[in-house]
Every structure is written in C-alpha cells, then in structure tokens.
Design an enzyme around this catalytic site. Structure first.
Site: not given
Length: 464
Positions: A15, A134, A163, A222, A275, A278, A340
């Site tokens: 990020v 997050t 984000e 989020k 996957g 987050c 992922f």
C-alpha cells in the site's frame, strides 16, 4: 489552511510504496519520504535498477524511476522523516491476531500502536496523521488517545483515508480512482486537516471524486466495500457447486445475471476462491466487531462468506484426489500459479497455499511454477500454516522457473492463478510429457477447454 510540502509514510509495502510513489509523481512540489525498519526492503526500493523494487505492479517501476531522488525518498531513518513531516501516513501491517483474545478474528494493532507512540515521541511540530492501513473501526480513537496524551503540547489531527486498490491494477487505480475517501473530525481543526489532504489529491483527481465523511464512516466503508465484493465471489462459487451437479454452466449463469443492471458483471467469476490480504481480514474484522457489540446474526451472516470460500478451496483439492482414483500419494501435481491473482507477486491468503496444504496431507508431490513469485516465498507461505515440519514441505514441494519442466511427469495440472501466459502455452508439448490420462483442473476457468480436450486432456473446470 496550511499547504502540505513534506509527507512521510511509515511502511514500504504493497500500500505505502505504490500510493506514495504516485503522490510524489503527481505532486513534484511535495517531498515524500517512505520509511520502514526493514533494511532489505528499503534497499530494494533504492535499487539502481527499478525493475528490482520489491512490489511488482504494472507501471510502478516507471513511476518510481521518474520521482525517486527528485522528491521521492526511501529511508530507514524513521525518526527523522516523522520529525520533518507535516503529514504522516501510517501504512503498516495489521494482520489478524494469531494469539489471545480475538485470535483468528480481531486485527493485531501492535504495529499501529508502536507507530503512534513513535510519532508522539519524536514530534516537535503539529501534524496530520493519516490512517492508510486497512483497520478495524474505531482504530483512529486509539491512535488519537495515544497522541493526545503525550504532554508535549504538539497538536495532532487523525484522518482515515482507506485504500481501495486492487493489486495488479494499483497504479491505474491510484491515477484515476473511482473515489478517494477521507474521514475526519467535525471540529474546525478536523475540517482543516481534511481540506489539507483533499488539496494533495486534488492535484490530479477531480474534486467531485473526493468524498469526505466522519472518521467512523470512512473506516467502516472500507471494510464494507471489501465484504460486499468478497460476498459476490462466495455467492457465485456457491452456485458453481450447484451447476456441477445440475449440468448448468456457471459461465452462462454469470453472464445471464451480470447483464442485469442492478447486479452488474463484476466479481461474478467462479473460481477456486478469493485470496489477498484484505478480503478475509476485513470480513473477520466485521465479524469480530459485530460480535463485540453482541450482534450475533450480523456476525454469522458475514462469517458465512469466509466459510463458503474455505469450502470452495477444500472442495477443489478433494476433487483432484477423487478424480485421481481417490489417491494422490506419491503422484506429481503441477501447480500453474501461486500468487492470489494475476499481475502481482503477492501471495497472501492465496488459494494455492490451501490447495497445496490439502494435497500435501494426501502425500502428493507438488511442482509449482509462477512467473513472479520467488521460491522462498512459496516455502514461507506453507511454513506459516505450521501444518507440518519445514523438511516435509521442502520434500513435498518443488519450485520451477519453467512451466514445461513443472508439468513434466505430472499426473495432473491445477491452474490456481489466472496469468494470461497460461493460455498461450504449447499444450500439445505439455500433454506429451504427462502421465496418461492427463488431467487439468482449471481453478480459474481461463483455458480453452474444448481445444485441450481435442489434444486428449481430461479437463475439469469450476461450475461446468
């Protein structure tokens, strides 16, 4: 209102790195310093060859090449960067707790708290603190609590600026996002802080796409955005299992419902499961928060999205076993893909890890090829599960740099990432070197099943 000229970002990961590189590119008059205690990672960001930076994202190397050394800097001197900055982004890891109260559900906020204490310790001037990681709802409260009780007389404003990047398209997402969300206090100081951050983004993003809310709404938005996206994937995956039993085709069902403007076509691709760092973490956070307020039905509802995803991964693995006459002991299974999703080298919560784990339990040998994931990462992912000894993982899994070698002598191939290059392989050549009957399990429905069957493969897709 003060104009921001110096930004520091704590955390040089997936990020912090891309976000700050784009800010530096688009705002040449703002000095941007990304700091991290991990010396190897900072060294990689500073590598003279920008192709060696630690995060693979299409277009990111070019952005870093343009801004690095001009107004974008990577450093391990965390204290100095914080002290000089007017705005500090917190972009550190917030993994799910692996211990104690809230284990397996709540977020581990250890790193966030350490950041807040460090900011409090070294700051001699007023600062705007921006949560970029997050985070569970109400984290800003904890950060604010620590900062406001330092006794140094320095004033801090805490903003939430989550984000919404999709890995693989992060640079594109940063250059032209659907929206930028900024949450802050309703006080005069809070509104000033929000305006200062809006000003930074307004250098390249139309103001109507910059939404401002209170801190709690921003943090919760989020989690909810990710929960809704993951829920769509689990929903279509649940129907994929029904399709396999009823001769319906999940691709046709997805297309049919996706043309309904109320539903829309995105995130309706059946697969071996979602996957990434987050989706699971954010839903578990939502579940944990709901339980902590005694909202059992709400918690159970969202937890089902995760249960379905775990079921889909396990079902895929057991389907391979069943198809290979109920035993894969000593058999070679080739894995195409470990990341992922395509166009990233991130493997966090990748379906491949869990499918491999199931097959290793059945004593299979796994031969992995992924165009962007390093060998060490693949072993690390399996060791992190702590299912078996390090030696057992090393004996059971081999990693190849060439896809044809990975498939050599295999009983079956499992496609676990939707890399575009897989479609263009010489499948005739692969078929010639496999044990017959040669089987393909397409966990992403990316290959041309008809063409493969003509070569002689037995093909199993998802939901078909």
């Amino acid at each position: 209102m003060r104009k921001i000229t110096n930004i520091c970002c704590i955390g040089a990961g997936y990020v912090g790195g891309p976000t700050m590189a784009v800010v530096a590119k688009q705002c040449p008059d703002i000095k941007v310093t990304i700091v991290d205690l991990n010396e190897a990672r900072i060294a990689a960001w500073n590598d003279p060859d920008v192709n060696n930076i630690p995060v693979y994202e299409p277009g990111l190397s070019e952005v870093v090449a343009e801004a690095r050394g001009r107004n974008l800097f990577f450093s391990t001197d965390v204290d100095q960067a914080i002290a000089e900055a007017e705005m500090v982004f917190i972009s550190v890891n917030t993994p799910t707790k692996t211990y104690g109260s809230g284990k397996g559900m709540g977020a581990d906020l250890k790193w966030i708290e350490l950041c807040a204490r460090q900011i409090a310790r070294v700051s001699t001037s007023d600062k705007i603190i921006v949560e970029k990681s997050t985070l569970p709802v109400r984290t800003a409260e904890a950060v604010r609590d620590i900062l406001h009780n330092t006794g140094s007389g320095v004033k801090f404003q805490v903003l939430s600026n989550p984000e919404f990047l999709a890995e693989g398209t992060a640079v594109e997402d940063l250059l032209s996002p659907d929206r930028v969300l900024i949450g802050g206090d309703d006080s005069e100081e809070g509104q000033e802080a929000i305006a200062a951050l809006v000003d930074v983004y307004a250098n390249w993003i139309p103001r109507e796409r910059i939404l401002t809310t209170n801190v709690w709404s921003s943090e919760l938005s989020k989690l909810v955005a990710n929960a809704f996206l993951a829920q769509r994937i689990s929903s279509i995956n649940a129907i994929s299992e029904l399709c396999e039993k009823t001769e319906a085709n999940i691709n046709e069902v997805s297309r049919a419902i996706g043309t309904d403007s109320r539903i829309g076509p995105k995130f309706l691709k059946a697969s071996v499961g979602f996957g990434g760092s987050c989706f699971q973490k954010d839903i578990l956070n939502l579940v944990y928060i709901s339980r902590s307020f005694g909202l059992q039905e709400v918690a159970d509802y969202w937890e089902q999205v995760i249960i379905m995803n775990n079921h889909q991964r396990k079902r895929f693995a057991l389907n391979i076993v069943k198809s290979l006459y109920n035993t894969v002991s000593g058999k070679k299974i080739a894995f195409l893909g470990w990341a992922f999703k395509k166009d990233t080298n991130d493997t966090r919560e990748s379906a491949a890890i869990y499918v491999a784990d199931e097959l290793l339990n059945e004593q299979a040998f796994i031969q992995v090829y992924d165009p962007k994931v390093q060998t060490a990462q693949i072993y690390h992912d399996l060791e992190y599960l702590e299912t078996r000894s390090v030696e057992s993982n090393r004996n059971g899994v081999s990693v190849y740099q060439d896809p044809y070698e990975a498939c050599d002598g295999a009983h079956a191939i499992a496609v676990l990432t939707e890399w575009d290059e897989f479609k263009n392989y010489d499948w005739q050549k692969i078929y010639a070197k496999m044990l017959k009957p040669a089987k393909i399990f397409d966990g992403r429905n990316v290959l041309d099943h008809k063409a493969l069957r003509e070569i002689g493969f037995q093909v199993n897709g998802i939901g078909v």
